[in-house]
Structures are given as structure tokens and as C-alpha cells.
Design a protein around this motif. Structure first.
Motif, PDB file in Angstrom:
ATOM      1  N   ASP A 198       0.763  -1.049   0.021  1.00  0.00           N
ATOM      2  CA  ASP A 198       0.000  -0.048  -0.144  1.00  0.00           C
ATOM      3  C   ASP A 198       0.915   1.208   0.042  1.00  0.00           C
ATOM      4  OD1 ASP A 198      -1.980  -1.574   0.089  1.00  0.00           O
ATOM      5  OD2 ASP A 198      -2.845  -0.805   2.181  1.00  0.00           O
ATOM      6  N   ARG A 199       0.390   2.097  -0.840  1.00  0.00           N
ATOM      7  CA  ARG A 199       1.270   3.316  -0.978  1.00  0.00           C
ATOM      8  C   ARG A 199       0.716   4.624   0.283  1.00  0.00           C
ATOM      9  NH1 ARG A 199       1.941   4.781  -7.253  1.00  0.00           N
ATOM     10  NH2 ARG A 199       2.525   2.460  -7.701  1.00  0.00           N
ATOM     11  N   LEU A 200       2.068   4.847   0.810  1.00  0.00           N
ATOM     12  CA  LEU A 200       1.602   5.785   1.929  1.00  0.00           C
ATOM     13  C   LEU A 200       2.600   7.317   1.623  1.00  0.00           C
ATOM     14  CD1 LEU A 200       2.041   3.950   5.065  1.00  0.00           C
ATOM     15  CD2 LEU A 200      -0.140   4.240   4.037  1.00  0.00           C
ATOM     16  N   VAL A 201       1.821   8.408   2.258  1.00  0.00           N
ATOM     17  CA  VAL A 201       3.071   9.430   1.870  1.00  0.00           C
ATOM     18  C   VAL A 201       3.247  10.189   3.105  1.00  0.00           C
ATOM     19  CG1 VAL A 201       2.923  11.909   1.017  1.00  0.00           C
ATOM     20  CG2 VAL A 201       1.449  10.267  -0.080  1.00  0.00           C
ATOM     21  N   LEU A 202       4.728  10.379   3.225  1.00  0.00           N
ATOM     22  CA  LEU A 202       5.049  10.915   4.393  1.00  0.00           C
ATOM     23  C   LEU A 202       5.557  12.159   4.360  1.00  0.00           C
ATOM     24  CD1 LEU A 202       7.630   7.982   5.449  1.00  0.00           C
ATOM     25  CD2 LEU A 202       5.076   7.894   5.667  1.00  0.00           C
ATOM     26  N   ASN A 203       4.985  13.264   5.189  1.00  0.00           N
ATOM     27  CA  ASN A 203       5.421  14.586   5.026  1.00  0.00           C
ATOM     28  C   ASN A 203       6.412  14.899   6.234  1.00  0.00           C
ATOM     29  OD1 ASN A 203       4.189  17.392   5.623  1.00  0.00           O
ATOM     30  ND2 ASN A 203       4.912  17.222   3.629  1.00  0.00           N
ATOM     31  N   GLY A 204       7.165  15.468   6.200  1.00  0.00           N
ATOM     32  CA  GLY A 204       7.957  15.893   7.467  1.00  0.00           C
ATOM     33  C   GLY A 204       9.496  15.657   7.064  1.00  0.00           C
ATOM     34  N   PRO A 205      10.344  15.881   8.129  1.00  0.00           N
ATOM     35  CA  PRO A 205      10.084  15.628   9.453  1.00  0.00           C
ATOM     36  C   PRO A 205       9.690  16.810  10.367  1.00  0.00           C
ATOM     37  CG  PRO A 205      12.321  15.516   9.254  1.00  0.00           C
ATOM     38  CD  PRO A 205      11.702  15.859   7.989  1.00  0.00           C
ATOM     39  N   PHE A 206       9.125  16.612  11.476  1.00  0.00           N
ATOM     40  CA  PHE A 206       8.743  17.748  12.360  1.00  0.00           C
ATOM     41  C   PHE A 206       9.041  17.505  13.623  1.00  0.00           C
ATOM     42  CE2 PHE A 206       5.392  17.372   8.941  1.00  0.00           C
ATOM     43  CZ  PHE A 206       5.720  18.910   8.491  1.00  0.00           C
ATOM     44  N   GLY A 207       8.954  18.494  14.568  1.00  0.00           N
ATOM     45  CA  GLY A 207       9.102  18.226  16.024  1.00  0.00           C
ATOM     46  C   GLY A 207      10.271  18.856  16.642  1.00  0.00           C
ATOM     47  N   SER A 208      10.243  19.102  17.861  1.00  0.00           N
ATOM     48  CA  SER A 208      11.337  19.567  18.693  1.00  0.00           C
ATOM     49  C   SER A 208      11.756  18.574  19.649  1.00  0.00           C
ATOM     50  CB  SER A 208      11.041  21.094  19.288  1.00  0.00           C
ATOM     51  OG  SER A 208      10.125  20.899  20.139  1.00  0.00           O
TER      52      SER A 208
END
Ligand SMILES: Cc1cc2nc3c(=O)[nH]c(=O)nc-3n(C[C@H](O)[C@H](O)[C@H](O)COP(=O)(O)OP(=O)(O)OC[C@H]3O[C@@H](n4cnc5c(N)ncnc54)[C@H](O)[C@@H]3O)c2cc1C
Ligand code: FES
Length: 350
Positions: A198-208
């Protein structure tokens, strides 16, 4: 590191953290300023005089070695330099670095970074815990700091939710530990529909919420799937090998069955010098050897008279009570790092 026949170029990797929690990685040669390296790679960090005179490019160095360059006191005072501030138009990296840019990613024209990924495996570790493994469809997974998260979009945009990496940065396959929330959109997809490929989209990275350079003992307090980003930090410490600071983890869950990934923590303990951990269950009727909340199992040694870096992650109530608890015991706010797994619903940023 890059070398040529006539010249030797040494390149370092710099993580630029923006005020809105976005992180981008750039490569910087030792011969160029951090600002030049950022602009070369399409990131317009704040800049004006480019001469160490105005102070516009001031940023905070979280870690890493650098050559400060030349500038005037009006642009960067001695006290600011001692505190850890640098001028990006002057500073040149001498090692990998982590830098806080004092502006939002939008103001620096940072484009959203999406990675097309596919599911390698979805495993039910218990009725309420899912391990998701993904790999990139092409190229590499996003680079991140251990402890950070990405927004994961399910096929057909069925749901988009933030999840923290449990794998180490640079691993070929990224893993996530996900709570299976009854009635939850992403939970329903992962439990009933998700399959290999299955295809997923990962957006990022984020966070402190990421591992700082270990300079004092480390205390990790994890509630439920909040152990996820802490696993990534432990994976990173294990991969680094050398570590002279004591590292302690207390990991709690409500129900015995939800104390998952303990085998993995045990395996990591063999690779991290000075690492100890305990697990505890807070639910009624638990048969676990230790019961109660994570804060019930803090020794004076782990707190080191307040000179400890504490990393707290889990449900919002657990993180809040944990923060209050360690603050009362003398921990400075600057040494308390935390991430609350707030139910993000459909309102998260892309
Ligand atoms: C920065 C960040 C990082 C995160 N990392 C992780 C992670 O690594 N692992 C992880 O499991 N989660 C993590 N979360 C939470 C995660 O993004 C989702 O909110 C959660 O998985 C529920 O998504 P869902 O689509 O299944 O449920 P939704 O459709 O969002 O929610 C369905 C219903 O359940 C409620 N609900 C949602 N989550 C919970 C909860 N935890 N407890 C009680 N009620 C809830 C909602 O309010 C809603 O009423 C993180 C959140 C943030 C903000
Ligand atoms: S841009 Fe003016 S001091 Fe750096």
C-alpha cells in the motif's frame, strides 16, 4: 566527506529546525558559511548584510562544532555567543550540527517535503498496538532527528496523522508504533485494510522532541505508544556505541498486554553502556512485577540532583503530570523535553 584530486572538500550534515517545528537537512562544506549552504539548497534563512554586522542571521546552535567567523559585538554579543548563538552568514560547520533558525519554515521558503513510501509490514502487537514498517518507493526515507515525527497519509487520503519514528535515522525501513484507537480513522485503515505494498505519503520531519547531545544523565519517561520516539533515540544511542552518561527508561502502560516492544528494549540494552530500564502497569488487576505510574519509579540517582535531561512522551495527561512531578523534584524546564500525543484528527498541517 568528499575528496577531490587537487582539493579536499569536507562536507557536514546540518539539521535546520524552524520555529514551526519543521526540520530540513542541508549539506555544508567547511569552506562555506551555513547561510550560503542553506541558500544553495533552496532555503532562504534570514539574511541581510552577509557581513557579520546586522545580526539578522542569528540562530541557536543546539549541537556541533563550528568556526564562528568574524563579526562585530552589535551583531552577536559575547554573552550570546557563550549561550550558543551563531551568525549563519559567518559560521562554518566543522562537524554535523543541529541549528534552531529563528524564523518559520514558510518565511524561509521551505517547500513541503513529501516522500512516497509503501508498507512493508503491519503487525498487531496486541489488540491496541500496531507496528507499521514502511520503505521508500524510490530514493531514501526522509532524514530526521531521533524522536521526530512525520505526517502519514493513508491511500485515498483516508486519514492523515502524525506518527513518531521508532527506527533510527538512516534505517532502510522506518517503523512506527501506533495505538489502535476504537473508531479512529487511521486505526480502522491499519487494522482492517492496510496491506504490504500500500502506498503512503510521509510529510516531514517535524518536532522539537529529539535527542540532544548527551551531556548529563538521561531519563526517559514513556507512557503507552509514547515509547515510540524514545525507541528511536535508544536505537540512535545504540548505533553510536560510545556513551558515558547513565541512561534510564521507565516505560508504563495501562494494561499488561500493551507493554509491547520490551524485547527490543532488552536487545538495545546490550548495546547502550550504562542503560537501565523498568516497565510498569497502572491498570487495576495488573500482574506485572511493577505497578503504578512511571513517576512512581524514579530513583534519586536517576534525577542526579536535577542535573538530568528528561524526555517525556505519551498521552497529554501523563506528560503534564510527569512534567509537574519532575519540576517539583528540581529539574529545570530547559532540561525537560516532551511530546504530547494529542489526538490530531483531521486538522494537522501538511
Ligand atoms: C506530534 C504527534 C506525534 C504522534 N505520534 C504518535 C505515535 O507515534 N503513535 C501513536 O499511536 N500516536 C501518535 N500520535 C497520535 C496520532 O497521530 C493519532 O492521533 C492517533 O493515532 C489516533 O488516530 P486515528 O485516526 O486512529 O483516530 P482519530 O480518527 O483521530 O480519532 C477517533 C476518536 O478517538 C479519539 N482519540 C484519538 N486518539 C486517542 C487517544 N490516544 N486516546 C483517546 N482517544 C483518542 C479522538 O478524539 C476521536 O474522538 C501523535 C500525535 C502527535 C500530535
Ligand atoms: S546577515 Fe547580517 S550579521 Fe549575518
Amino acid at each position: 566527506m568528499m575528496t577531490g584530486r587537487w582539493s579536499r572538500r569536507v562536507s557536514h550534515r546540518i539539521a535546520l529546525n524552524f520555529e514551526d517545528g519543521t526540520t530540513r537537512f542541508i549539506d555544508a562544506d567547511e569552506s562555506e558559511s551555513i547561510a550560503d549552504a542553506a541558500y544553495r539548497q533552496g532555503i532562504n534563512v534570514p539574511l541581510e548584510c552577509t557581513n557579520g554586522v546586522c545580526g539578522t542571521c542569528k540562530a541557536f546552535r543546539q549541537s556541533g562544532e563550528f568556526d564562528a567567523g568574524s563579526y562585530i559585538e552589535d551583531a552577536l554579543s559575547d554573552a550570546e555567543a557563550v549561550e550558543g548563538y551563531v551568525l549563519c552568514c559567518q559560521a562554518k560547520a566543522k562537524s554535523d550540527m543541529v541549528i534552531d533558525v529563528l524564523a518559520s519554515s514558510g518565511a524561509c521558503k521551505v517547500k513541503p517535503k513529501e516522500t512516497m513510501a509503501e508498507i512493508v509490514k503491519v503487525e498487531a502487537l496486541s489488540a491496541r498496538r500496531i507496528r507499521l514498517s514502511v520503505k521508500p518507493r524510490e530514493g531514501a526515507l526522509p532524514m530526521f532527528l531521533p524522536g521526530q515525527y512525520v505526517n502519514v497519509t493513508a491511500p485515498d487520503e483516508a486519514a492523515r496523522r502524525p506518527y513518531s519514528f521508532t527506527s533510527a535515522p538512516g534505517a532502510d525501513v522506518a517503523t512506527f508504533l501506533i495505538r489502535n484507537v476504537p473508531g479512529g480513522k487511521m486505526s480502522a485503515y491499519l487494522e482492517a485494510k492496510a496491506k504490504t505494498g500500500d502506498r503512503l505519503v510521509l510529510n516531514g520531519p517535524f518536532g522539537s522532541f529529539y535527542l540532544r547531545t548527551p551531556r548529563r544523565p538521561i531519563l526517559f519517561l514513556a507512557g503507552g505508544t509514547g515509547v515510540g520516539p524514545i525507541l528511536s533515540m535508544l536505537e540512535h544511542l545504540a548505533a553510536r556505541g560510545a556513551n558515558d552518561q547513565p541512561v534510564r527508561l521507565v516505560y508504563g502502560a495501562r494494561d499488561d498486554a500493551d507493554l509491547v516492544e520490551v524485547d527490543r528494549i532488552e536487545a538495545l540494552s546490550a548495546c547502550i553502556p550504562n542503560f537501565t530500564y523498568d516497565t510498569t502497569c497502572s491498570g487495576p488487576g495488573s500482574r506485572h512485577p511493577l505497578t503504578g505510574h512511571v513517576t512512581d519509579h524514579l530513583s534519586a540517582g536517576a534525577l542526579n540532583n536535577g542535573d538530568t535531561d528528561v524526555y517525556l512522551c505519551g498521552p497529554p495527561e501523563m506528560v503534564e503530570s510527569g512534567r509537574r512531578h519532575v519540576a517539583k523534584l528540581g529539574l529545570l524546564p530547559a532540561n525537560i523535553h516532551f511530546e504530547k500525543f494529542v489526538p490530531a484528527g483531521d486538522a494537522i498541517a501538511v
